[in-house]
Design a protein around this motif. Structure first.
Motif, PDB file in Angstrom:
ATOM      1  N   ALA A  82      42.405  30.749  41.368  1.00 53.17           N
ATOM      2  CA  ALA A  82      42.724  32.145  41.053  1.00 53.17           C
ATOM      3  C   ALA A  82      44.171  32.307  40.605  1.00 53.17           C
ATOM      4  CB  ALA A  82      42.441  33.045  42.255  1.00 53.17           C
ATOM      5  N   GLY A  83      45.098  31.696  41.308  1.00 50.62           N
ATOM      6  CA  GLY A  83      46.510  31.823  40.951  1.00 50.62           C
ATOM      7  C   GLY A  83      46.807  31.175  39.607  1.00 50.62           C
ATOM      8  N   SER A  84      46.277  29.997  39.392  1.00 51.65           N
ATOM      9  CA  SER A  84      46.460  29.296  38.126  1.00 51.65           C
ATOM     10  C   SER A  84      45.893  30.105  36.966  1.00 51.65           C
ATOM     11  CB  SER A  84      45.774  27.927  38.206  1.00 51.65           C
ATOM     12  OG  SER A  84      45.905  27.234  36.992  1.00 51.65           O
ATOM     13  N   TRP A  85      44.697  30.632  37.152  1.00 51.87           N
ATOM     14  CA  TRP A  85      44.062  31.459  36.121  1.00 51.87           C
ATOM     15  C   TRP A  85      44.898  32.701  35.839  1.00 51.87           C
ATOM     16  CZ3 TRP A  85      42.249  36.455  36.172  1.00 51.87           C
ATOM     17  CH2 TRP A  85      41.502  36.850  35.056  1.00 51.87           C
ATOM     18  N   ALA A  86      45.395  33.348  36.884  1.00 47.81           N
ATOM     19  CA  ALA A  86      46.190  34.563  36.705  1.00 47.81           C
ATOM     20  C   ALA A  86      47.471  34.264  35.918  1.00 47.81           C
ATOM     21  CB  ALA A  86      46.525  35.195  38.056  1.00 47.81           C
ATOM     22  N   ILE A  87      48.120  33.149  36.208  1.00 46.78           N
ATOM     23  CA  ILE A  87      49.326  32.778  35.458  1.00 46.78           C
ATOM     24  C   ILE A  87      48.989  32.583  33.983  1.00 46.78           C
ATOM     25  CG2 ILE A  87      51.101  30.999  35.139  1.00 46.78           C
ATOM     26  CD1 ILE A  87      50.937  30.621  38.247  1.00 46.78           C
ATOM     27  N   PHE A 111      36.704  34.570  36.638  1.00 45.72           N
ATOM     28  CA  PHE A 111      37.718  35.512  37.105  1.00 45.72           C
ATOM     29  C   PHE A 111      37.888  36.643  36.110  1.00 45.72           C
ATOM     30  CE2 PHE A 111      39.161  31.439  38.971  1.00 45.72           C
ATOM     31  CZ  PHE A 111      39.214  31.812  40.303  1.00 45.72           C
ATOM     32  N   GLU A 112      38.390  37.765  36.605  1.00 44.37           N
ATOM     33  CA  GLU A 112      38.783  38.869  35.735  1.00 44.37           C
ATOM     34  C   GLU A 112      39.948  39.607  36.374  1.00 44.37           C
ATOM     35  OE1 GLU A 112      36.200  42.414  35.489  1.00 44.37           O
ATOM     36  OE2 GLU A 112      34.923  41.419  36.972  1.00 44.37           O
ATOM     37  N   LEU A 113      40.730  40.250  35.516  1.00 47.19           N
ATOM     38  CA  LEU A 113      41.797  41.132  35.966  1.00 47.19           C
ATOM     39  C   LEU A 113      41.297  42.554  35.835  1.00 47.19           C
ATOM     40  CD1 LEU A 113      45.036  39.658  34.344  1.00 47.19           C
ATOM     41  CD2 LEU A 113      44.330  39.527  36.733  1.00 47.19           C
ATOM     42  N   ARG A 114      41.434  43.319  36.901  1.00 50.58           N
ATOM     43  CA  ARG A 114      41.088  44.735  36.887  1.00 50.58           C
ATOM     44  C   ARG A 114      42.339  45.538  37.198  1.00 50.58           C
ATOM     45  NH1 ARG A 114      35.656  44.811  40.605  1.00 50.58           N
ATOM     46  NH2 ARG A 114      34.367  43.526  39.225  1.00 50.58           N
ATOM     47  N   VAL A 164      34.317  39.973  43.810  1.00 51.00           N
ATOM     48  CA  VAL A 164      35.008  39.781  45.088  1.00 51.00           C
ATOM     49  C   VAL A 164      36.508  39.786  44.819  1.00 51.00           C
ATOM     50  CG1 VAL A 164      35.389  38.228  47.040  1.00 51.00           C
ATOM     51  CG2 VAL A 164      33.093  38.448  46.039  1.00 51.00           C
ATOM     52  N   LEU A 165      37.217  40.675  45.481  1.00 49.51           N
ATOM     53  CA  LEU A 165      38.667  40.777  45.345  1.00 49.51           C
ATOM     54  C   LEU A 165      39.323  39.543  45.974  1.00 49.51           C
ATOM     55  CD1 LEU A 165      41.164  42.415  44.597  1.00 49.51           C
ATOM     56  CD2 LEU A 165      40.907  43.650  46.757  1.00 49.51           C
ATOM     57  N   GLN A 166      40.113  38.817  45.165  1.00 47.16           N
ATOM     58  CA  GLN A 166      40.733  37.586  45.655  1.00 47.16           C
ATOM     59  C   GLN A 166      42.246  37.668  45.766  1.00 47.16           C
ATOM     60  OE1 GLN A 166      39.276  34.023  43.812  1.00 47.16           O
ATOM     61  NE2 GLN A 166      37.201  34.473  44.418  1.00 47.16           N
ATOM     62  N   GLY A 167      42.855  38.631  45.075  1.00 47.77           N
ATOM     63  CA  GLY A 167      44.299  38.750  45.128  1.00 47.77           C
ATOM     64  C   GLY A 167      44.779  39.753  44.106  1.00 47.77           C
ATOM     65  N   TYR A 168      46.061  39.672  43.790  1.00 46.33           N
ATOM     66  CA  TYR A 168      46.611  40.585  42.787  1.00 46.33           C
ATOM     67  C   TYR A 168      47.867  39.981  42.171  1.00 46.33           C
ATOM     68  CZ  TYR A 168      50.664  42.194  45.414  1.00 46.33           C
ATOM     69  OH  TYR A 168      51.876  42.240  46.064  1.00 46.33           O
ATOM     70  N   VAL A 169      48.227  40.543  41.021  1.00 48.05           N
ATOM     71  CA  VAL A 169      49.461  40.182  40.342  1.00 48.05           C
ATOM     72  C   VAL A 169      50.156  41.475  39.921  1.00 48.05           C
ATOM     73  CG1 VAL A 169      48.311  39.850  38.098  1.00 48.05           C
ATOM     74  CG2 VAL A 169      50.505  38.731  38.544  1.00 48.05           C
ATOM     75  N   ILE A 225      42.921  40.522  41.014  1.00 47.94           N
ATOM     76  CA  ILE A 225      42.254  39.289  40.608  1.00 47.94           C
ATOM     77  C   ILE A 225      40.888  39.293  41.300  1.00 47.94           C
ATOM     78  CG2 ILE A 225      42.329  36.772  40.596  1.00 47.94           C
ATOM     79  CD1 ILE A 225      45.432  37.079  41.004  1.00 47.94           C
ATOM     80  N   VAL A 226      39.840  39.325  40.494  1.00 48.34           N
ATOM     81  CA  VAL A 226      38.480  39.483  40.994  1.00 48.34           C
ATOM     82  C   VAL A 226      37.618  38.341  40.451  1.00 48.34           C
ATOM     83  CG1 VAL A 226      36.469  41.026  41.038  1.00 48.34           C
ATOM     84  CG2 VAL A 226      38.782  41.987  41.023  1.00 48.34           C
ATOM     85  N   ARG A 227      36.725  37.830  41.280  1.00 42.44           N
ATOM     86  CA  ARG A 227      35.752  36.821  40.844  1.00 42.44           C
ATOM     87  C   ARG A 227      34.404  37.179  41.442  1.00 42.44           C
ATOM     88  NH1 ARG A 227      36.322  30.292  41.472  1.00 42.44           N
ATOM     89  NH2 ARG A 227      34.892  29.761  39.791  1.00 42.44           N
TER      90      ARG A 227
END
Length: 147
Positions: free
Chosen positions: A87-92, A3-6, A57-62, A52-54
């Motif tokens: 994705a959500g766990s990683w973003a947190i 995952f990565e945050l953009r 591929v765009l998977q969501g946002y925060v 939130i990208v993996r």
């Protein structure tokens, strides 16, 4: 690749608004609240937004905001096709790391009391610290890492 945050841009507003409306509308209806696109747009403009990208591929946002007391997760949404895949766990985890790096006292968020995401937040160390009508206020203190 993980995952990565953009950084999100104004071009991502439609995606974020649509995703948020789709995931939250049931709670708004359940609690007799009014969803307003305009209110979302104003809030988006005043926050720090990350995609939130993996694997590209765009998977969501925060969506984040800050004050002297905390770093706040204002929105965290993952597309339904990618829910339950970390994705959500990683973003947190990433946002909590930001709070630590910025020396904020805590990570905070608000969740509808009936939202099953509450269980994820609890697994990530957030605790219920208050309640307002249909919302739970949750918090994880940064200093717990120092104990």
């Amino acid at each position: 690749m993980g995952f990565e945050l953009r950084p999100a841009t104004a071009r991502d507003l439609d995606f974020a608004r649509d995703l948020t409306c789709r995931t939250m509308l049931r709670y708004y209806i359940q609690h007799d609240l009014l969803w307003q696109d305009e209110a979302f747009d104003v809030a988006w403009a005043g926050r720090e937004n990350w995609l939130i990208v993996r694997d590209n591929v765009l998977q969501g946002y925060v969506s984040l905001s800050r004050d002297a007391r905390a770093l706040y997760i204002r929105e965290l949404h993952v597309l339904e096709a990618f829910q339950g895949q970390g994705a959500g766990s990683w973003a947190i985890d990433q946002v909590f790391a930001m709070a630590c790096q910025e020396r904020r006292p805590a990570l905070r968020l608000t969740v509808f009391e009936t939202n099953p995401a509450k269980a994820l937040y609890e697994r990530k160390g957030l605790k219920v610290v208050g309640q307002d009508e249909c919302f739970l206020r949750m918090q994880r203190d940064v200093d717990e890492l120092l104990r």
